[in-house]
Design a protein around this motif. Sequence first.
Motif, PDB file in Angstrom:
ATOM      1  N   CYS A  31       0.809  -1.217   0.000  1.00 45.64           N
ATOM      2  CA  CYS A  31       0.000   0.000   0.000  1.00 45.64           C
ATOM      3  C   CYS A  31       0.839   1.262   0.000  1.00 45.64           C
ATOM      4  O   CYS A  31       1.767   1.410   0.777  1.00 45.64           O
ATOM      5  CB  CYS A  31      -0.935   0.034   1.192  1.00 45.64           C
TER       6      CYS A  31
ATOM      7  N   VAL B 248      -0.733   4.214   0.417  1.00 41.58           N
ATOM      8  CA  VAL B 248      -1.463   5.196   1.217  1.00 41.58           C
ATOM      9  C   VAL B 248      -1.001   5.103   2.666  1.00 41.58           C
ATOM     10  O   VAL B 248      -0.584   6.089   3.264  1.00 41.58           O
ATOM     11  CB  VAL B 248      -2.979   4.996   1.092  1.00 41.58           C
TER      12      VAL B 248
ATOM     13  N   ALA C  96      -1.403   0.171  12.267  1.00 42.53           N
ATOM     14  CA  ALA C  96      -1.477   0.970  11.048  1.00 42.53           C
ATOM     15  C   ALA C  96      -2.552   2.036  11.254  1.00 42.53           C
ATOM     16  O   ALA C  96      -3.387   1.899  12.144  1.00 42.53           O
ATOM     17  CB  ALA C  96      -1.828   0.070   9.871  1.00 42.53           C
ATOM     18  N   PRO C  97      -2.528   3.091  10.453  1.00 43.89           N
ATOM     19  CA  PRO C  97      -3.574   4.116  10.620  1.00 43.89           C
ATOM     20  C   PRO C  97      -4.974   3.504  10.639  1.00 43.89           C
ATOM     21  O   PRO C  97      -5.842   3.950  11.382  1.00 43.89           O
ATOM     22  CB  PRO C  97      -3.381   5.016   9.408  1.00 43.89           C
ATOM     23  N   ARG C  98      -5.178   2.447   9.857  1.00 49.05           N
ATOM     24  CA  ARG C  98      -6.503   1.829   9.797  1.00 49.05           C
ATOM     25  C   ARG C  98      -6.703   0.730  10.826  1.00 49.05           C
ATOM     26  O   ARG C  98      -7.753   0.105  10.858  1.00 49.05           O
ATOM     27  CB  ARG C  98      -6.755   1.296   8.384  1.00 49.05           C
TER      28      ARG C  98
ATOM     29  N   CYS D 229      -8.950   0.554   2.881  1.00 51.79           N
ATOM     30  CA  CYS D 229      -7.786   0.367   2.018  1.00 51.79           C
ATOM     31  C   CYS D 229      -7.812  -1.060   1.510  1.00 51.79           C
ATOM     32  O   CYS D 229      -7.509  -2.006   2.227  1.00 51.79           O
ATOM     33  CB  CYS D 229      -6.489   0.633   2.738  1.00 51.79           C
TER      34      CYS D 229
ATOM     35  N   LEU E 295      -2.218  -4.305  12.740  1.00 51.40           N
ATOM     36  CA  LEU E 295      -1.570  -4.945  11.603  1.00 51.40           C
ATOM     37  C   LEU E 295      -0.562  -5.975  12.104  1.00 51.40           C
ATOM     38  O   LEU E 295       0.292  -5.652  12.930  1.00 51.40           O
ATOM     39  CB  LEU E 295      -0.848  -3.897  10.749  1.00 51.40           C
TER      40      LEU E 295
ATOM     41  N   CYS F 257      -4.478  -3.040   0.824  1.00 51.29           N
ATOM     42  CA  CYS F 257      -4.049  -3.649   2.082  1.00 51.29           C
ATOM     43  C   CYS F 257      -4.857  -4.896   2.375  1.00 51.29           C
ATOM     44  O   CYS F 257      -4.313  -5.958   2.688  1.00 51.29           O
ATOM     45  CB  CYS F 257      -4.232  -2.669   3.233  1.00 51.29           C
TER      46      CYS F 257
ATOM     47  N   VAL G 284      -4.288  -7.795   7.863  1.00 55.05           N
ATOM     48  CA  VAL G 284      -4.214  -6.340   7.732  1.00 55.05           C
ATOM     49  C   VAL G 284      -5.493  -5.707   8.277  1.00 55.05           C
ATOM     50  O   VAL G 284      -6.558  -6.342   8.255  1.00 55.05           O
ATOM     51  CB  VAL G 284      -3.986  -6.006   6.231  1.00 55.05           C
ATOM     52  N   PRO G 285      -5.412  -4.457   8.761  1.00 54.43           N
ATOM     53  CA  PRO G 285      -6.603  -3.818   9.322  1.00 54.43           C
ATOM     54  C   PRO G 285      -7.846  -3.945   8.434  1.00 54.43           C
ATOM     55  O   PRO G 285      -8.913  -4.361   8.909  1.00 54.43           O
ATOM     56  CB  PRO G 285      -6.193  -2.361   9.466  1.00 54.43           C
ATOM     57  N   THR G 286      -7.701  -3.581   7.180  1.00 50.94           N
ATOM     58  CA  THR G 286      -8.890  -3.615   6.333  1.00 50.94           C
ATOM     59  C   THR G 286      -9.328  -5.051   6.060  1.00 50.94           C
ATOM     60  O   THR G 286     -10.483  -5.299   5.709  1.00 50.94           O
ATOM     61  CB  THR G 286      -8.671  -2.793   5.050  1.00 50.94           C
TER      62      THR G 286
ATOM     63  N   ILE H 232       4.054   1.531   6.724  1.00 49.06           N
ATOM     64  CA  ILE H 232       3.625   0.773   7.894  1.00 49.06           C
ATOM     65  C   ILE H 232       3.846  -0.724   7.684  1.00 49.06           C
ATOM     66  O   ILE H 232       4.200  -1.427   8.626  1.00 49.06           O
ATOM     67  CB  ILE H 232       2.156   1.103   8.266  1.00 49.06           C
ATOM     68  N   HIS H 233       3.646  -1.217   6.477  1.00 45.98           N
ATOM     69  CA  HIS H 233       3.915  -2.641   6.247  1.00 45.98           C
ATOM     70  C   HIS H 233       5.414  -2.917   6.346  1.00 45.98           C
ATOM     71  O   HIS H 233       5.831  -3.972   6.805  1.00 45.98           O
ATOM     72  CB  HIS H 233       3.390  -3.080   4.883  1.00 45.98           C
TER      73      HIS H 233
HETATM   74  N1  NFV Z   1      -5.746  -1.576   6.019  1.00 47.93           N
HETATM   75  C1  NFV Z   1      -4.726  -1.017   5.816  1.00 47.93           C
HETATM   76 FE1  NFV Z   1      -3.268  -0.135   5.449  1.00 47.93          FE
HETATM   77  C2  NFV Z   1      -3.428   0.948   6.778  1.00 47.93           C
HETATM   78  N2  NFV Z   1      -3.614   1.780   7.587  1.00 47.93           N
HETATM   79  C3  NFV Z   1      -2.302  -1.271   6.490  1.00 47.93           C
HETATM   80  O1  NFV Z   1      -1.709  -2.006   7.199  1.00 47.93           O
HETATM   81  O2  NFV Z   1      -3.949   1.092   4.248  1.00 47.93           O
HETATM   82 NI1  NFV Z   1      -3.283   1.143   2.892  1.00 47.93          NI
END
Ligand code: NFV
Lengths: 557, 239, 371
Positions: free
Chosen positions: A61, A63, A482-484, A551, A487, A554, A505-507, A67-68
């Motif tokens: 990702c 965006v 992660a922001p979302r 996301c 993770l 992700c 992953v969060p999403t 973070i990954h």
């Molecule tokens: N879901 C997600 Fe991410 C985030 N925040 C990742 O770990 O967005 Ni692209």
Amino acid sequence: MSQRIVVDPVTRIEGHLRVEADIQNGKIVDAFSSGTMVRGIEKILKGRDPRDAWAFVGRVCGVCTSIHSLASVRTVEDALNITIPPNAELVRNLMFATLYMHDHVVHFYHLHALDWVDIVSALKADPKKTSEIAQSISNYPKSSPGYFSDLIKRLTKYVESGQLGIFANGYWGHSAYKLPPEVNLIGVAHYLEALEWQKEIVKIQAIFGGKNPHPNFLVGGMACSIGLDDVSSINAERLAHVEQLLKDAKEFITQVYIPDLLAIAPYYLDWGAIGGGLGNYLAYGDLPTNGYRDTSSYKFPPGAILNKDLSRVYEVNMREDGEIQEFINNSWYDYAGGNDKGLHPWKGETEIKYTGPQPPFEHLDTNKAYSFIKTPRWKGNAMEVGPLARVLVGYASGKEEYKEIVDSTLSKLGVPATALFSTLGRTAARGLESALMADWALDFYDELINNIRNGDTRMANMDMFNPEKWPAKAMGVGHTEAPRGALGHWIVIEDKKIANYQLVVPTTWNASPRDAAGKQSAYEAALMDTPVADSNQPVEILRTIHSFDPCLACAVH
Amino acid sequence: MAATTHLLRRVFVWELPVRVYHWVNALSITILCITGYLIGKPPAFMFSGEAWERYWFGWIRYIHFATAYIFVFNFIFRLYWGFVGNKYANWKNFIPTNKKFWAEIWQVLKIDILQIKSGGHMSVGHNALAGFIYFFTFLAFVVQVITGFGLYEAMSDNWFAKLFAWVPVLAGNDMLLRNIHHLFMWFFILFTIIHVYLVFYHDYVEGRGEISSMGGGWKFIEEEEFHHHQKEEQKESKK
Amino acid sequence: MSSRNERKSYYEELRHSGYSRRDFMKFCATVAAYLGLEASGVSQIAKALQDKPRIPVIWLHFQECTCCSESFIRSSHPIVADILLDKLSLDYTETLMAASGHQAEKCMRDTMEKYKGEYVLCIEGSVPTEADGVYCMIGGRTSMDILKEAASGAKAVIAWGSCASNGCVQSAKPNPTGATPIHKIIKGVPLIKVPGCPPIGEVMAGVLVHIITFGTLPELDGIGRPKAFYSKRVHDTCYRRPFYDAGLFVETFDDENAKKGYCLYKVGCKGPTTYNACGVTKWNGGTSYPIQSGHGCFGCSEENYWDAGALYARAQPFPGFGIESDADKIGTAAAIATGVGIAAHAVMTNLRKSKLIDDVIEEGKEAEKEL
Ligand code: NFV
Ligand code: HEM
Ligand code: HEM
Ligand code: SF4
Ligand code: SF4
Ligand code: F3S
Ligand SMILES: [Mg+2]
């Protein structure tokens, strides 16, 4: 009879999300969330050098960029038992804080705001009145009547050109838009200001990681050496640049983002009772202040909350076989040992197998597998992850900082704590943690300076970098927030190569399809009962879905 | 035991241009291998001075590129000489164009490499197997020139280097070019080891002055062999 | 590519289709009313519609991570707000557009019809070709289908980033979805590759600004990249180059040499084989670039870079010889084997050809005696 509506593409998100919803009597009675793009990055990682993994997964990702990569280097460090120097931890925290401030502001203004702000109505605003309102909520300098009347002129010219570009075909004039023209105009003004500001804050990642998006990481620490006598290493000039950017970021967040949030929210308080969904929340925690292994030192505490019960925070174990598992009952995959068992990520598999309708199609067959997203569960529970989960876990853990900011916001808006479990709560929580982050980042910076002053300039621990020192087999798990949301990456290293690599992953948590028991995940649950005034213009669906900041790159990877 | 006495005939095999070519070539390949290896794997030096005081790596690269030009034009000259030089220099010595060539390769294999047979007639110039191996060596020259100048092209405005502008385009990725280029260095190292050994081997076993032939151009062949080759030549020209 | 001046304005188009000036003014009044403008707005609308339109752009997202869009909005000159409001008309981009679902699809359709042969098509991401393209679907259609349709009416196609130009990470071995770069699918439309993962924001903006300002496509190199940004190697514009030439290298990360900013060649820097503008334009408004922050370049703008060698090794591991093998290790092994072979051969020669050798030596010795 209910009516099935489709929103695809869901825009102002990352990636390819499709939502199908059944509407009956103006309310959503069933909802399906589907991720419709897959790349197979977990498969691509197999057989590669574990030290390179951060670069591959970084590309999951752009965006939530970085973070990954952070999760990945931690995973490998966990497997190889590497402890990184304190400076590297601080720099990683600064990278982290930078991402948050950037991602949350861009989400609020560019991905979410147009669900609440009617850009066409803004043209009718009175610049003088707008200026008064703006000055009453913040001392941000750009708030004169002249500033706003120039903006109206610019927008009018744009609209009159007949080419509405990204603003074409929005739900302008929809009855769900409640803001007066002046507040709409402030929203539009700050949409543009934020667009300009966001390119500045990321320079911190460029200084430590070389570029943004996709800055560089390093197993064992960070590659940006501290060299006070070198022009390009971290020296006094680079550090001063970071400090300035952090101060500017804090100003933008406290003088623009938070006041706007507090100015818009009162018009939409009904959304404090819509879109709550699961009521289960999960956070792995992050931002160590005493090393990554000491989870009690985290600024974001870890834990789980079930059934909106804030009196209890459960412990989460990412290594335990029965805790985190991924299911594929409703996903386009195959497990070698049968599709109805969940797999812990260390044993996870990624064998893609599409069984959906042949495109082009009108509808998915939601009685069968209907998404490329797998379905993660914690001890069998569907969990919501993200800013709201973090803020609630922090709040329920009794951390002072959270109590203070949450309680004062609730009282400012005059709403009860239960309003947190909602679409509005999610959007507010994102703002609140951004405000916390702006302060924390400056603390991290000060501490970095302190370390250097005390003569500690170490930035990487290279003791285990050479594969010759590695054990024949090693397993690791790395986590971050992660922001979302929460993770996790899991790795199995055999013969110095990646034997298995899995990301949850969060999403993936939030947007996944329902499980074998038919239990919905966060998106679908949050959409239930949402009123939809006009099924042809389902702005309400966008509001709730956007409140999660989807996301999909992700989610599927 | 009395050995049979041989009368030796002096044959002028390597003309001056071939000899000059050979040593320029041998020297430049040696230099290219050494500098190339250093470019690929620079040694670690501890150094406490300032960067401007030193330029050794720049020199290594400079020598590599300068030698590359010498190498390539020397090679082009040799290709030309393959058409105008004497019969030992002719391009036909390198490419199996007839059955006789293959038969001789097989013969050399049996005599020199597998050592399951001795005797038989020795060629005067290079034997067929050597010629055939040189052919591959020439192909390796071409690969090395293409990959080398392909890499060099972007840092040079020289017209000759620019002739190779198509190379990175074709390869897609310069890293691939470098890896090929690097790998072929090992071909030259192996070639040189074997080649030098074989030159000494022939000199030792045959006693025809193999080593010195690249100096003075002369080889010394037995009177009987001389007549044999003379007859062969006459048969050839009658056809 | 035709210049902007040749494009018809709305007014001209309406006149061309047989509408009168009166019809046109009525249309403007309707638009004004829809937008909630005062009567005075009508004449302004009329004026704008008689002006030339901004270049319409359709920006599609396929198999990607949106870092290209993210990089684009980082451009500092021009800033993106100005690009969006004044320079072009970004009619479709899933990342930023207000409309969703069928309203979004309508935006694309409108532009494709109204500006046939006029719009610029930007592609972010690769196209999966396995399994009939189901690995990327939007609105129930495959990316392949959408791409072909959108490209058929485009004036030019821009392939953003390494995904669209060379397949990037998802096309790395074993490329599970058959991820394919755009130029392998679209033929017959001018195509510009802007590789990099992502490309530099200012470079992306620069390519668009070139098209808008000069009405032509920028000059491309043999691979189809704008020469302006991709004709030099990172290595040849790298400010650490004096250290390279001086033979001063970082041996491991964060060693003394790293703190002095020495060259990163030995910790895997691929700058010597990477064509990009990083060393000159730099990133994020000139703040830094990978090498400046202490990590080598890993060639993110090069074709196939994920499979062209490990991040921290200069040489590529050798297929079939394990992760640790490179040309030098194999070459050394071969050289040793050759040495052993030669020694064996020499011994064999002295054994099996002893008679021959003895004869030659004998003959020589006899001659010696005779003298
Ligand atoms: N879901 C997600 Fe991410 C985030 N925040 C990742 O770990 O967005 Ni692209
Ligand atoms: C027998 C002939 C040659 C040998 C053995 C040889 C060997 C090498 C080796 C081992 C390298 C290091 C590659 C790496 O690991 O990255 C190298 C680099 C290079 N060689 Fe050669 N080379 C030869 C001929 C040439 C020729 C004819 C050219 C033409 C100009 C050339 C140009 C280069 C260039 C440009 C580089 C890269 C240097 C840099 O970017 O700093 N080489 N060579
Ligand atoms: C001590 C060093 C060397 C000696 C004494 C030597 C000697 C010779 C001799 C005698 C020949 C003629 C072979 C024949 O009759 O079949 C020859 C040919 C050749 N040598 Fe060498 N050589 C030496 C080093 C090298 C090196 C270092 C190279 C390059 C890698 C080299 C490349 C060649 C080539 C390409 C030919 C074929 C020449 C032609 O016909 O164009 N030699 N060498
Ligand atoms: S090229 Fe790189 S940055 Fe751009 S979309 Fe692809 S993976 Fe992301
Ligand atoms: S750091 Fe990389 S690009 Fe810069 S001089 Fe060294 S090898 Fe070249
Ligand atoms: S990794 Fe990419 S960003 Fe530039 S320095 Fe190398 S091309
Ligand atoms: Mg996964």
